[in-house]
Motif scaffolding. Structure first.
Motif, short mmCIF file in Angstrom:
data_model
loop_
_atom_site.label_atom_id
_atom_site.label_comp_id
_atom_site.label_asym_id
_atom_site.label_seq_id
_atom_site.Cartn_x
_atom_site.Cartn_y
_atom_site.Cartn_z
N LEU A 1 0.64 -1.18 -0.17
CA LEU A 1 -0.19 -0.19 0.06
C LEU A 1 0.86 1.08 -0.18
O LEU A 1 0.62 2.48 -1.15
N GLU A 2 1.72 1.36 0.63
CA GLU A 2 2.96 2.68 0.67
C GLU A 2 3.55 2.43 -0.29
O GLU A 2 3.91 4.03 -0.89
N THR A 3 3.61 1.12 -1.35
CA THR A 3 4.61 1.94 -2.52
C THR A 3 3.54 1.97 -3.64
O THR A 3 3.55 2.89 -4.31
N ASN A 4 2.06 2.09 -3.63
CA ASN A 4 1.20 2.04 -4.84
C ASN A 4 -0.02 2.86 -4.59
O ASN A 4 -0.52 3.44 -5.70
N MET A 5 0.08 3.42 -2.91
CA MET A 5 -1.42 3.57 -3.02
C MET A 5 -1.22 5.32 -1.82
O MET A 5 -2.25 5.64 -1.53
N LYS A 6 0.10 5.21 -1.93
CA LYS A 6 0.38 6.30 -1.16
C LYS A 6 -0.37 8.20 -0.67
O LYS A 6 -1.24 8.69 -0.02
N ASN A 7 -0.58 7.61 -2.59
CA ASN A 7 -1.14 9.05 -2.95
C ASN A 7 -3.03 8.93 -2.82
O ASN A 7 -3.35 9.94 -3.71
N ALA A 8 -3.17 7.79 -3.41
CA ALA A 8 -4.44 7.75 -3.28
C ALA A 8 -5.58 7.21 -2.01
O ALA A 8 -6.91 6.65 -2.52
N ALA A 9 -4.99 6.39 -0.88
CA ALA A 9 -5.67 6.31 -0.20
C ALA A 9 -5.51 6.77 1.15
O ALA A 9 -3.98 7.06 1.11
N VAL A 10 -5.84 6.63 1.91
CA VAL A 10 -5.16 6.44 3.73
C VAL A 10 -5.76 5.15 4.74
O VAL A 10 -6.43 4.67 3.87
N TRP A 11 -5.07 4.73 4.99
CA TRP A 11 -5.81 3.52 6.39
C TRP A 11 -4.95 3.70 7.82
O TRP A 11 -3.73 4.15 7.85
N THR A 12 -4.68 2.95 8.23
CA THR A 12 -4.44 2.38 9.89
C THR A 12 -4.24 1.04 9.58
O THR A 12 -5.11 0.05 9.31
N ILE A 13 -3.28 0.66 10.47
CA ILE A 13 -2.70 -0.81 10.38
C ILE A 13 -3.15 -1.15 11.08
O ILE A 13 -3.12 -0.72 12.34
N PRO A 14 -4.10 -1.86 11.66
CA PRO A 14 -4.97 -2.92 12.08
C PRO A 14 -3.94 -3.37 13.27
O PRO A 14 -2.57 -3.87 12.79
N LYS A 15 -4.36 -3.94 14.83
CA LYS A 15 -3.67 -4.22 15.91
C LYS A 15 -3.64 -5.81 15.31
O LYS A 15 -3.24 -6.58 16.24
N GLY A 16 -4.66 -6.36 15.09
CA GLY A 16 -4.33 -7.48 14.31
C GLY A 16 -6.22 -7.91 13.41
O GLY A 16 -6.36 -7.03 12.79
N GLY A 17 -7.26 -9.04 13.37
CA GLY A 17 -7.71 -9.42 13.01
C GLY A 17 -7.51 -10.09 11.41
O GLY A 17 -6.15 -9.84 10.93
N PHE A 18 -8.27 -9.58 10.23
CA PHE A 18 -8.08 -9.64 8.93
C PHE A 18 -8.21 -8.66 7.96
O PHE A 18 -7.50 -8.77 6.71
N PHE A 19 -8.85 -7.08 8.51
CA PHE A 19 -8.73 -6.60 7.64
C PHE A 19 -8.19 -4.78 7.37
O PHE A 19 -8.26 -4.58 8.93
N ILE A 20 -8.03 -4.65 6.98
CA ILE A 20 -7.62 -2.23 6.77
C ILE A 20 -8.34 -2.06 5.52
O ILE A 20 -8.92 -2.70 4.67
N TRP A 21 -9.30 -1.29 6.70
CA TRP A 21 -10.22 -0.22 6.07
C TRP A 21 -9.28 0.75 5.53
O TRP A 21 -9.17 1.55 5.74
N LEU A 22 -10.08 0.58 3.80
CA LEU A 22 -9.10 1.69 2.97
C LEU A 22 -9.99 2.70 2.49
O LEU A 22 -11.10 3.06 2.30
N LYS A 23 -9.76 3.89 2.97
CA LYS A 23 -10.30 5.58 2.18
C LYS A 23 -9.56 5.75 0.83
O LYS A 23 -8.47 6.28 0.92
N ILE A 24 -10.19 5.95 0.00
CA ILE A 24 -9.80 6.45 -0.98
C ILE A 24 -9.86 7.60 -1.29
O ILE A 24 -11.40 7.88 -1.18
N LEU A 25 -9.19 8.28 -1.69
CA LEU A 25 -8.63 9.76 -1.55
C LEU A 25 -9.61 10.91 -2.53
O LEU A 25 -10.54 11.57 -3.16
#
Length: 482
Positions: A396-420
């Motif tokens: 995500l850092e490599t490909n989506m840095k300027n296209a989305a924001v996200w928070t790194i989860p502390k567990g589970g399966f999911f990253i909640w990706l906000k498209i800018l």
């Protein structure tokens, strides 16, 4: 199963294969009168032909009086080989189908559910452990052990296989919950737990307070039972309890649903303090809580706070757990922990619906707990999820840095990706599907503001995760440039 996997005479021209296939479906009663047949695109894809071939086949079937195109409904069956010869028509199954109590899933949810079984797609949405993480050898060993010791078995007692409930009683103590076997009900996954609660404890017109966004919005468990969902906002610590406001009419007819550990879809981990605040608000308003804790063992960085149930001394909380996310959804084993009168009521409802979960699955689950294999398996799962989370956040850092924001989860399966960029998410979903990538849009979880995607790092291979994120970034840039 695709159409081409079913019996067709491959020596015939393709358009005749399609005709024979549709006639057989109609003649066997699998597609009764009023049924909508698959789209031209679907038929063309499954028979590996262009749409003109499909149109030729459909025109012949229309000429035979078996199907017709209807505005807004597609192509439907209007006759079958029997009713063409008989005076009496078949029942109007379409009317029955649309009259059932259970509300249908939204069309996009139905499409996602079907697409999740397509192994040709890159599954960026699937909330399930990868086959690469599945403990195949351990499962074979445990199933072998169970089969060697098995005796004749029939229906279990209403609350479930006693040795499994005893094993769960011991296991629950490791996460701070004191629950005797008599206060535990075995269910066929967490979803059945919610269905039993909706049938056995709540009346029509009841209010279900819940996190918003929430996985529950992609289902119709409570709405089909005539209940209303009232979403409550969240922050980085979880559900905000000060937004719980009940009218006089709602008292005694409401319940709170929350998913405190690695929330689906946002990945938020509820803080210990917030858990105390929610229980305090529940006790003050006499509002029961459903604590859905199916992801808690999937922690990566550190143990999450103890469940809300551990500080519940007055029986406010119904605690729901499952093996579907941590071990295997195929076992269909979950549990509800609660006050004994509630468990008695729910166990009676369960007996009326399916007469108990699989006896074999319950024995296998009991062996996982009592052998110590379950805890060892969880350690391996957490290690693999940590690798996958790191891999995906790097991609995500490599490909989506300027296209989305996200928070790194502390567990589970999911990253909640906000498209800018302000783009059409429906168009992004469709475009991704044509590229062989399946996404879960935030809109199916009632995320009303902003453009969101629930990105799963648990299921797809690392290679597919890399490719999927790269392709997604290109599609977002393309849509944003228009």
């Amino acid at each position: 199963m695709s159409f081409t996997e079913e019996k067709t005479n491959r020596k015939l021209p393709k358009y005749l294969q399609i005709i024979d296939y549709i006639k057989e479906k109609i003649g066997n009663g699998e597609w009764p009168i009023g049924s909508k047949i698959p789209s031209q695109r679907t038929l063309a894809k499954d028979f590996h032909v262009n749409r003109s071939t499909v149109i030729t086949a459909l025109e012949e079937l229309m000429a035979d009086g078996l199907i017709e195109g209807r505005m807004g409904k597609g192509t439907v069956v209007i006759n079958n080989t029997w009713t063409l010869l008989a005076k009496n028509s078949a029942p109007n199954w379409e009317k029955y189908v649309t009259s059932g109590i259970q509300q249908p899933s939204r069309r996009i949810v139905q499409e996602i559910n079907k697409s999740e079984s397509n192994s040709d797609l890159i599954q960026l949405s699937k909330g399930e452990l990868s086959n690469e993480i599945f403990p195949l050898s351990a499962m074979k060993e445990i199933m072998g052990k169970v089969s060697k010791n098995i005796e004749a078995f029939g229906y279990e007692e209403p609350k479930g296989y006693l040795p499994l409930r005893e094993a769960l009683s011991v296991y629950l103590k490791t996460i701070g919950i004191q629950a005797s076997p008599s206060s535990i009900l075995i269910v066929s996954g967490a979803l059945q737990a919610l269905q039993l609660i909706s049938m056995g404890l709540l009346q029509r017109g009841s209010t279900v307070f819940l996190d918003q966004p929430s996985y529950l919005y992609s289902l119709h468990v409570f709405q089909s039972a005539g209940m209303n969902l009232t979403g409550l906002p969240m922050d980085k610590e979880g559900l905000l309890p000060n937004h719980i406001h009940m009218t006089k009419g709602e008292r005694g007819k409401a319940i709170l649903y929350t998913n405190p550990c690695f929330h689906n879809p946002t990945g938020i981990l509820m803080s210990e303090e917030r858990r105390k605040e929610i229980l305090a608000a529940s006790e003050e308003t006499q509002l029961p809580i459903i604590e859905d804790d199916i992801y808690r063992e999937l922690w990566i960085d550190e143990n999450p706070p103890y469940p809300i149930k551990t500080i519940d001394k007055n029986g406010h909380v119904l605690y729901v757990g499952s093996l579907s996310k941590t071990l295997s959804p195929g076992l269909r084993i979950g549990w509800i922990v609660g006050p004994e009168p509630v468990i008695e009521r729910l166990s009676d409802i369960k007996m009326q619906t399916d007469y108990g979960s699989s006896s074999l699955s319950q024995r296998v689950a009991a062996e996982w707990f009592t052998s110590g294999q379950y805890q060892r398996h969880l350690e391996r799962v957490r290690h693999q999820l940590k690798i996958r989370r790191q891999f995906v956040t790097s991609a995500l850092e490599t490909n989506m840095k300027n296209a989305a924001v996200w928070t790194i989860p502390k567990g589970g399966f999911f990253i909640w990706l906000k498209i800018l960029p302000s783009i059409s998410m429906k168009l992004l979903y469709k475009k991704a599907l044509t590229k062989g990538i399946l996404l879960n849009l935030g809109s199916i979880y009632a995320q009303e503001k902003g453009n969101y995607i629930r990105l799963s790092y648990a299921y797809a291979s690392l290679e597919d995760l890399q490719k999927g994120i790269y392709e997604l970034s290109l599609m977002i840039k393309e849509l944003a440039s228009k």
